[in-house]
Motif scaffolding. Sequence first.
Motif, PDB file in Angstrom:
ATOM      1  N   ARG A   1       0.825  -1.214   0.000  1.00 34.28           N
ATOM      2  CA  ARG A   1       0.000   0.000   0.000  1.00 34.28           C
ATOM      3  C   ARG A   1       0.855   1.258   0.000  1.00 34.28           C
ATOM      4  NH1 ARG A   1      -3.990   3.138   3.028  1.00 34.28           N
ATOM      5  NH2 ARG A   1      -5.963   2.941   1.917  1.00 34.28           N
ATOM      6  N   ILE A   2       2.005   1.199   0.666  1.00 37.24           N
ATOM      7  CA  ILE A   2       2.889   2.363   0.724  1.00 37.24           C
ATOM      8  C   ILE A   2       3.286   2.812  -0.676  1.00 37.24           C
ATOM      9  CG2 ILE A   2       5.327   2.929   1.212  1.00 37.24           C
ATOM     10  CD1 ILE A   2       4.867   1.752   3.998  1.00 37.24           C
ATOM     11  N   ALA A   3       3.549   1.864  -1.562  1.00 38.57           N
ATOM     12  CA  ALA A   3       3.960   2.211  -2.927  1.00 38.57           C
ATOM     13  C   ALA A   3       2.903   3.056  -3.631  1.00 38.57           C
ATOM     14  CB  ALA A   3       4.230   0.943  -3.726  1.00 38.57           C
ATOM     15  N   ARG A   4       1.638   2.913  -3.254  1.00 33.83           N
ATOM     16  CA  ARG A   4       0.552   3.640  -3.904  1.00 33.83           C
ATOM     17  C   ARG A   4       0.450   5.090  -3.421  1.00 33.83           C
ATOM     18  NH1 ARG A   4      -4.686  -0.166  -3.607  1.00 33.83           N
ATOM     19  NH2 ARG A   4      -5.367   1.260  -5.273  1.00 33.83           N
ATOM     20  N   PHE A   5       1.207   5.412  -2.363  1.00 30.95           N
ATOM     21  CA  PHE A   5       1.190   6.781  -1.826  1.00 30.95           C
ATOM     22  C   PHE A   5       2.380   7.601  -2.296  1.00 30.95           C
ATOM     23  CE2 PHE A   5      -1.932   4.902   0.875  1.00 30.95           C
ATOM     24  CZ  PHE A   5      -2.747   5.934   1.307  1.00 30.95           C
ATOM     25  N   LEU A   6       3.317   6.974  -3.002  1.00 30.33           N
ATOM     26  CA  LEU A   6       4.493   7.689  -3.477  1.00 30.33           C
ATOM     27  C   LEU A   6       4.286   8.195  -4.897  1.00 30.33           C
ATOM     28  CD1 LEU A   6       7.249   5.315  -2.098  1.00 30.33           C
ATOM     29  CD2 LEU A   6       6.903   7.702  -1.422  1.00 30.33           C
ATOM     30  N   ARG A   7       4.928   9.312  -5.206  1.00 32.51           N
ATOM     31  CA  ARG A   7       4.858   9.848  -6.568  1.00 32.51           C
ATOM     32  C   ARG A   7       5.516   8.880  -7.539  1.00 32.51           C
ATOM     33  NH1 ARG A   7       3.520  15.360  -5.934  1.00 32.51           N
ATOM     34  NH2 ARG A   7       4.412  16.365  -4.084  1.00 32.51           N
ATOM     35  N   GLU A   8       5.238   9.073  -8.835  1.00 32.75           N
ATOM     36  CA  GLU A   8       5.885   8.242  -9.841  1.00 32.75           C
ATOM     37  C   GLU A   8       7.388   8.476  -9.816  1.00 32.75           C
ATOM     38  OE1 GLU A   8       3.612   7.499 -13.741  1.00 32.75           O
ATOM     39  OE2 GLU A   8       3.076   9.535 -13.163  1.00 32.75           O
ATOM     40  N   SER A   9       8.148   7.443 -10.111  1.00 33.93           N
ATOM     41  CA  SER A   9       9.608   7.556 -10.057  1.00 33.93           C
ATOM     42  C   SER A   9      10.137   8.359 -11.237  1.00 33.93           C
ATOM     43  CB  SER A   9      10.249   6.167 -10.068  1.00 33.93           C
ATOM     44  OG  SER A   9      10.159   5.592 -11.352  1.00 33.93           O
ATOM     45  N   PRO A  10      11.195   9.142 -11.035  1.00 30.16           N
ATOM     46  CA  PRO A  10      11.815   9.896 -12.122  1.00 30.16           C
ATOM     47  C   PRO A  10      12.299   8.987 -13.248  1.00 30.16           C
ATOM     48  CG  PRO A  10      12.593  10.693  -9.998  1.00 30.16           C
ATOM     49  CD  PRO A  10      11.817   9.445  -9.733  1.00 30.16           C
ATOM     50  N   GLU A  11      12.716   7.746 -12.901  1.00 27.48           N
ATOM     51  CA  GLU A  11      13.191   6.832 -13.941  1.00 27.48           C
ATOM     52  C   GLU A  11      12.093   6.524 -14.958  1.00 27.48           C
ATOM     53  OE1 GLU A  11      14.179   6.804 -10.955  1.00 27.48           O
ATOM     54  OE2 GLU A  11      16.370   6.703 -11.095  1.00 27.48           O
TER      55      GLU A  11
END
Length: 306
Positions: free
Chosen positions: A196-206
């Motif tokens: 679930r934590i991954a869904r709260f982070l912005r998209e990665s610059p890569e």
Amino acid sequence: MTAKKRPKLLSHGRPPIINTKERERMSSKQSRNTIRTHHTLHKQRAAALKKGDKTLVENIDKAIEQNGGLKAYQAASKQGQSKTRGGDSSKVLVSWLREAGVINSSPSTVRERKRNAPLRLLEIGALSSENEISKFPRIIDVTRIDLNSQGSDIEKQDFMERPLPSSSNEAFDIISLSLVLNYVPDAAHRGEMLKRIARFLRESPERFLRESPERFLRESPESNATILPALFLVLPLPCVQNSRYLDERLLLEIMENLGFCLTHCRNTPKLCHYLLQMVGKSNRVKTGKKMIRDGPAMNNFCVVVE
């Protein structure tokens, strides 16, 4: 077809809060004993709940009350993070952000952050708003949540009930999960929390760079692209060094499967600290509970990803 079970809340299995005045300032030994006893009783309570043994749960609740309850545990934890005890884990995060150039005391960096919105950080299980990371309000905008708020600037909230970001503006650049994952009742719930934590982070610059080079140059600060968005994960050292079911290799493998890569790590005599950048999406690989080593006095901490 059976319905998919909804992930249980962090509050499931959490012992009751004792409505008593906070204990007087404890010695270092007293605070360690309070924390250790609280964790032991909490594990026993979670096991009793799983078995459906209501009588045992009630007995454990009484023992938790005698130990001071959740408030005493949080008071001991706050003392452990105080300046006099040197236990503020956000100091490690700040040092890594400085190293990467995300935090810099130079006037030019401060002016740049005034023009652009501050980076957003979500601190799960926050105990204080006066830790090291709070000293950079113009650079880092911190949102603090905890099941049992210890201050007006800490929102009382179960992370598993927090609404998902509806836009990039509501997502976070950094999530701090310090000494929280080990408190989640069982292994599968820990896996659900990490997913679930991954869904709260912005998209990665890569991903920006691969899919839209122009957007990457326009939206990604040149120094931050190397480590953000990121999860700051802190666990008791025995969780990875003395567990039958988890070691550092397996933990990092789980995080890689969830779309993260390790950028920084540091161990102290009691804790392990990781900074993990989110670089992609989960590959949906499952991780079960499997013994990888055994020995006397080892613990059973593990993470299951379903």
